[in-house]
Design a protein around this motif. Structure first.
Motif, PDB file in Angstrom:
ATOM      1  N   UNK A 115       5.871  10.247  23.612  1.00 45.91           N
ATOM      2  CA  UNK A 115       7.308  10.141  23.371  1.00 45.91           C
ATOM      3  C   UNK A 115       7.563   9.098  22.291  1.00 45.91           C
ATOM      4  N   UNK A 116       7.888   9.559  21.103  1.00 48.90           N
ATOM      5  CA  UNK A 116       8.114   8.648  19.992  1.00 48.90           C
ATOM      6  C   UNK A 116       9.519   8.060  20.064  1.00 48.90           C
ATOM      7  N   UNK A 117       9.662   6.853  19.522  1.00 50.47           N
ATOM      8  CA  UNK A 117      10.884   6.071  19.681  1.00 50.47           C
ATOM      9  C   UNK A 117      11.931   6.509  18.657  1.00 50.47           C
ATOM     10  N   UNK A 118      12.543   7.638  18.937  1.00 48.94           N
ATOM     11  CA  UNK A 118      13.649   8.137  18.119  1.00 48.94           C
ATOM     12  C   UNK A 118      14.952   7.853  18.867  1.00 48.94           C
ATOM     13  N   UNK A 148      -4.903   3.824  33.952  1.00 44.00           N
ATOM     14  CA  UNK A 148      -4.383   4.829  33.043  1.00 44.00           C
ATOM     15  C   UNK A 148      -3.562   4.164  31.957  1.00 44.00           C
ATOM     16  N   UNK A 149      -3.280   4.910  30.877  1.00 49.01           N
ATOM     17  CA  UNK A 149      -2.634   4.353  29.692  1.00 49.01           C
ATOM     18  C   UNK A 149      -1.360   5.109  29.343  1.00 49.01           C
ATOM     19  N   UNK A 150      -0.338   4.376  28.948  1.00 51.98           N
ATOM     20  CA  UNK A 150       0.820   4.952  28.276  1.00 51.98           C
ATOM     21  C   UNK A 150       1.481   3.860  27.446  1.00 51.98           C
ATOM     22  N   UNK A 151       2.436   4.265  26.584  1.00 53.35           N
ATOM     23  CA  UNK A 151       2.920   3.352  25.546  1.00 53.35           C
ATOM     24  C   UNK A 151       4.434   3.225  25.554  1.00 53.35           C
ATOM     25  N   UNK A 152       4.936   2.016  25.681  1.00 47.41           N
ATOM     26  CA  UNK A 152       6.303   1.604  25.380  1.00 47.41           C
ATOM     27  C   UNK A 152       7.369   2.612  25.827  1.00 47.41           C
ATOM     28  N   UNK A 154       7.427   5.613  26.371  1.00 45.18           N
ATOM     29  CA  UNK A 154       6.992   6.535  27.430  1.00 45.18           C
ATOM     30  C   UNK A 154       7.503   6.108  28.812  1.00 45.18           C
ATOM     31  N   UNK A 155       7.741   4.813  28.990  1.00 45.05           N
ATOM     32  CA  UNK A 155       8.124   4.328  30.314  1.00 45.05           C
ATOM     33  C   UNK A 155       9.485   4.874  30.750  1.00 45.05           C
ATOM     34  N   UNK A 156      10.273   5.378  29.800  1.00 46.44           N
ATOM     35  CA  UNK A 156      11.552   5.990  30.145  1.00 46.44           C
ATOM     36  C   UNK A 156      11.401   7.425  30.659  1.00 46.44           C
ATOM     37  N   UNK A 158       9.510   9.257  33.531  1.00 48.88           N
ATOM     38  CA  UNK A 158       8.685   8.989  34.720  1.00 48.88           C
ATOM     39  C   UNK A 158       7.577   9.990  34.961  1.00 48.88           C
ATOM     40  N   UNK A 159       7.710  11.210  34.418  1.00 46.98           N
ATOM     41  CA  UNK A 159       6.671  12.211  34.648  1.00 46.98           C
ATOM     42  C   UNK A 159       5.347  11.821  34.003  1.00 46.98           C
ATOM     43  N   UNK A 160       5.365  11.008  32.948  1.00 48.01           N
ATOM     44  CA  UNK A 160       4.120  10.581  32.305  1.00 48.01           C
ATOM     45  C   UNK A 160       3.306   9.719  33.261  1.00 48.01           C
ATOM     46  N   UNK A 161       3.962   8.773  33.906  1.00 43.64           N
ATOM     47  CA  UNK A 161       3.267   7.933  34.876  1.00 43.64           C
ATOM     48  C   UNK A 161       2.785   8.759  36.058  1.00 43.64           C
ATOM     49  N   UNK A 162       3.596   9.693  36.512  1.00 38.49           N
ATOM     50  CA  UNK A 162       3.207  10.510  37.665  1.00 38.49           C
ATOM     51  C   UNK A 162       1.960  11.343  37.352  1.00 38.49           C
ATOM     52  N   UNK A 163       1.846  11.849  36.131  1.00 37.26           N
ATOM     53  CA  UNK A 163       0.636  12.588  35.742  1.00 37.26           C
ATOM     54  C   UNK A 163      -0.595  11.686  35.829  1.00 37.26           C
ATOM     55  N   UNK A 164      -0.451  10.427  35.427  1.00 36.55           N
ATOM     56  CA  UNK A 164      -1.573   9.497  35.523  1.00 36.55           C
ATOM     57  C   UNK A 164      -1.954   9.229  36.973  1.00 36.55           C
ATOM     58  N   UNK A 165      -0.950   9.094  37.818  1.00 39.39           N
ATOM     59  CA  UNK A 165      -1.216   8.871  39.241  1.00 39.39           C
ATOM     60  C   UNK A 165      -1.920  10.090  39.835  1.00 39.39           C
ATOM     61  N   UNK A 166      -1.480  11.281  39.444  1.00 36.56           N
ATOM     62  CA  UNK A 166      -2.144  12.496  39.912  1.00 36.56           C
ATOM     63  C   UNK A 166      -3.595  12.562  39.436  1.00 36.56           C
ATOM     64  N   UNK A 167      -3.888  11.901  38.303  1.00 41.07           N
ATOM     65  CA  UNK A 167      -5.253  11.862  37.784  1.00 41.07           C
ATOM     66  C   UNK A 167      -6.071  10.745  38.413  1.00 41.07           C
ATOM     67  N   UNK A 168      -5.465  10.001  39.348  1.00 40.24           N
ATOM     68  CA  UNK A 168      -6.205   8.989  40.093  1.00 40.24           C
ATOM     69  C   UNK A 168      -5.953   7.557  39.719  1.00 40.24           C
TER      70      UNK A 168
END
Length: 266
Positions: A115-118, A148-152, A154-156, A158-168
């Motif tokens: 998710x780019x900061x537009x 797991x990793x995500x960037x800035x 992206x924190x807005x 929530x599905x990105x974090x949930x995918x990481x949690x699903x990956x362990x």
């Protein structure tokens, strides 16, 4: 338990100086026993305005800056996560990439910002090529704890974090260059804590400080408790992440087990 740290700094346009500043913070964190150190987004290069310089200064993952991160990881026996602008085969663009450098001297994981900061008057997509939404989440393990990793921005989402949690993932490493502005610091603290609470994981959020970033780096536990935090200046905040604490919180709040919807790319 694993000792980790978030390292807050203000990188600029001199990549060698940025690496030297990062080296001092990694050394300090490792001296406190940190097995993983999270540095900010765009730790390799930051300019007052996002423009063509971000693409012009980009490097491949075997370039000097990432090689320097790998050297730091080897020297200090700690994993180092940092944001770099990586070369891509798209004219005038770079990838906003996170690299997890392992003590073995190898790259343990990479993540290219989705998710780019537009927003808020910025258009990161003018100079940055987004990551592939179809790519499986990459995780890496440190002493039995999965990161797991995500960037800035992206924190807005929530599905990105949930995918990481699903990956362990047990811990989210979140490098950022959170742009200051009205209510922005409140948004940052709220969103970081929300991602920890709703996923019952730790979040290790490392931001740039002034002039480009709002600071406020922090480590938050699965109940939303701030374990360690920084204000507006350069520094290190360290704390422990504990699988036992995750299990304890999930015993009280089994939200992941009770959910009725999954997450998939659009």
């Amino acid at each position: 338990m694993v000792q980790i740290a978030v390292a807050q700094l203000a990188p600029g346009q001199d990549k060698e100086r940025n690496l030297a500043d990062a080296a001092r913070l990694v050394a300090g964190a490792a001296g406190r026993g940190a097995r993983l150190v999270v540095l900010p987004e765009y730790a390799m290069f930051t300019a007052p305005k996002m423009d063509e310089r971000f693409a012009e200064t980009a490097e491949p993952l075997d370039g000097p800056f990432v090689s320097g991160l790998l050297r730091l990881a080897r020297e200090h026996g700690a994993y180092v996560v940092a944001g770099v602008n990586e070369t891509v085969d798209v004219p005038g663009r770079a990838s906003n990439t996170l690299v997890a450098a392992a003590p073995s001297g190898e790259i343990a994981a990479t993540y290219r910002k989705l998710h780019l900061f537009d927003a808020f008057g910025f258009t990161e997509s003018d100079f940055v090529h987004p990551g592939d939404t179809a790519a499986a989440p990459e995780t890496f393990e440190v002493d039995g704890v999965v990161f797991g990793l995500q960037t800035c921005y992206d924190v807005r989402f929530p599905e990105i974090t949930r995918r990481l949690v699903d990956a362990g993932a047990d811990v989210l490493a979140l490098p950022a260059a959170w742009v200051p502005g009205p209510l922005k610091e409140d948004h940052w603290r709220t969103l970081v804590r929300a991602r920890a609470i709703e996923n019952t994981i730790y979040v290790a959020a490392a931001g740039q400080c002034a002039p480009a970033g709002a600071g406020n780096s922090m480590i938050v536990d699965p109940m939303g408790v701030t374990v360690a935090a920084l204000g507006e200046g350069t520094g290190i905040a360290s704390g422990e992440v504990s699988p036992a604490r995750i299990a304890e919180v999930r015993g009280k709040n089994p939200a992941l087990a009770l959910r009725r919807f999954g997450v998939s790319p659009l």
